[in-house]
Design a protein around this motif. Sequence first.
Motif, short mmCIF file in Angstrom:
data_model
loop_
_atom_site.label_atom_id
_atom_site.label_comp_id
_atom_site.label_asym_id
_atom_site.label_seq_id
_atom_site.Cartn_x
_atom_site.Cartn_y
_atom_site.Cartn_z
N THR A 304 0.86 -1.18 0.00
CA THR A 304 0.00 0.00 0.00
C THR A 304 0.90 1.23 0.00
O THR A 304 2.11 1.13 0.24
CB THR A 304 -0.87 0.05 1.26
N ARG A 305 0.26 2.37 -0.20
CA ARG A 305 0.99 3.63 -0.15
C ARG A 305 1.70 3.76 1.21
O ARG A 305 2.89 4.11 1.28
CB ARG A 305 -0.05 4.75 -0.33
N ALA A 306 0.98 3.44 2.28
CA ALA A 306 1.54 3.60 3.63
C ALA A 306 2.75 2.66 3.82
O ALA A 306 3.76 3.05 4.41
CB ALA A 306 0.47 3.31 4.68
N GLU A 307 2.63 1.43 3.31
CA GLU A 307 3.75 0.48 3.47
C GLU A 307 4.97 0.96 2.68
O GLU A 307 6.10 0.84 3.15
CB GLU A 307 3.32 -0.93 2.99
N TYR A 308 4.70 1.49 1.50
CA TYR A 308 5.82 2.00 0.70
C TYR A 308 6.52 3.14 1.43
O TYR A 308 7.76 3.15 1.58
CB TYR A 308 5.32 2.47 -0.69
N LEU A 309 5.71 4.09 1.91
CA LEU A 309 6.30 5.26 2.59
C LEU A 309 7.02 4.83 3.88
O LEU A 309 8.04 5.43 4.25
CB LEU A 309 5.22 6.31 2.88
N ALA A 310 6.50 3.79 4.53
CA ALA A 310 7.16 3.31 5.76
C ALA A 310 8.55 2.76 5.41
O ALA A 310 9.52 2.97 6.16
CB ALA A 310 6.31 2.23 6.42
N ALA A 311 8.66 2.09 4.26
CA ALA A 311 9.97 1.55 3.85
C ALA A 311 10.94 2.71 3.60
O ALA A 311 12.11 2.66 4.04
CB ALA A 311 9.82 0.68 2.60
N VAL A 312 10.47 3.77 2.92
CA VAL A 312 11.35 4.91 2.65
C VAL A 312 11.75 5.58 3.98
O VAL A 312 12.93 5.93 4.18
CB VAL A 312 10.67 5.94 1.71
N ALA A 313 10.77 5.74 4.88
CA ALA A 313 11.05 6.40 6.17
C ALA A 313 12.12 5.62 6.95
O ALA A 313 13.01 6.21 7.59
CB ALA A 313 9.77 6.51 6.98
#
Length: 463
Positions: A304-313
Amino acid sequence: MTFHIHTYGCQMNVRESDAVAAMLEAAGHVRAADEAEADLVIVNSCTVRQKAEEKALGKCGNLCAPSGRAGRGDSPVGNRHRRQMVGLMGCAVSRLGAEVFRKLPNLDFAVGPRRFGLIPKIVAELEAQGCPQRRSGMNRLELPDADEIPEGLSAHSDLASGMAGFKSYVTVLLGCDNRCSYCIVPSVRGHEYSRPAAEVIAEVRALAAHGVKEVCLLGQSVLRYGRRNKAWDDDVGEPFPRLLAALDGIEGLERIRFTSAHPNGCTDELLRTFRDCPKVCRHLHLPVQSGSDRVLKEMGRRYTRAEYLAAVAKLRAFDPEFAVTTDVIVGYPGETEADFEATRSLMDEADFDNAFIFKYSPRPGTRAAELPDDVPAAEKERRNQTLLADQERRGTERNRRLVGTVREVLAEGPSLRNKARWSGRDGGNRIVVFEPSGTLRAGDLLRVKITEAHPQILLGELA
Ligand code: SAM
Ligand code: SF4
């Protein structure tokens, strides 16, 4: 024979063209300075987007046309070199199969991605039979099986000088088992196969022994290395981080990169590898494709968008300068303005260092190709331009934060735009341009102090 290879498409094709060049040289053929001097010209094709395929086939068509070649027995056209053979390799061959000879009747051979190792043998056979094949109507087609293990994976042309003398691609994972709805790659490049770790380590050792300083490990979804088939004899640790750690110990090698990554593979063990292995560059190419959860689900991206952003964070929490680059598709079937705006905002939140934007192109046989390609071309172009402008601003801002810092740069050679300067890349794969010193050689690792930031490059001076 003298030969020349034209390469279209991704790094995997660049790597495979080089392996073919190495095998042709080993068989006694000689690399020609350019196509006009070559008896044999090979086009390595891409089919990821329709335009890419058209470009490669167009090139091949020109080479096969009577004005583009002179066969044995033909009188040379003007002072044109007598070209004897034209071959096509790569992904378009798999997609088109025998149809390739209906499109290009004068083509001598066509070889799919996992059979490139057969090219020297095919060239020898065609030579013995008397080329060109258009005379006898015997076009040679080699279509690989989805599980085939190619010959020649470890072949590198001119090992002593590598790709640019000091950088080399190394394929570690073939094929792809993901079924992203828009993507033709799994059907043309076959199933995933991880090369044995021992084979990869031996290849990188040989490259380093011949002066290669940087390797880039290739796989469509490279963090899946060792998942479908075993790469190590035992089951200790995660296969890909373990491979990175093993390569990190190779003497003479300075840098290790890899591409492409997937957020599901950004595990704690991978992060520990970045921490513990100084040669592993702090850069991930992490294609996101879309910022809309609805579109991501339709694409079958498995995050999901949130999972992707969590990986970048997670990557940026570990190192704020960690470079993250991406691929985005605009105009996927049914992509609304709201979906597009979600992609825009994700790109801002992820604060990408660089981004490659692609306009959706329907590919035959994919799930998405059954949907109406309903975003008009002009709107795809507008979305493309909007994201490029956003990225230009974002790239400059991110690069500005590096002004005043000292980057470790691998010197590549004179800059394309200004030959008096040199360019190289830092660990984040950012291009750094600087005034050279008298003793500088390509492949030297330098410390460069950044003085100026642009969207795509950094300027600096030797520190
Ligand atoms: N394996 C990589 C991954 O999934 O991360 C990508 C490999 S693909 C050769 C390179 C890029 O081409 C993709 O990331 C995607 O953005 C783009 N692409 C693939 N299929 C496409 C299509 N049908 N239309 C437009 N762009 C496409
Ligand atoms: Fe295509 Fe998806 Fe495989 Fe990448 S991961 S090659 S986009 S199917």
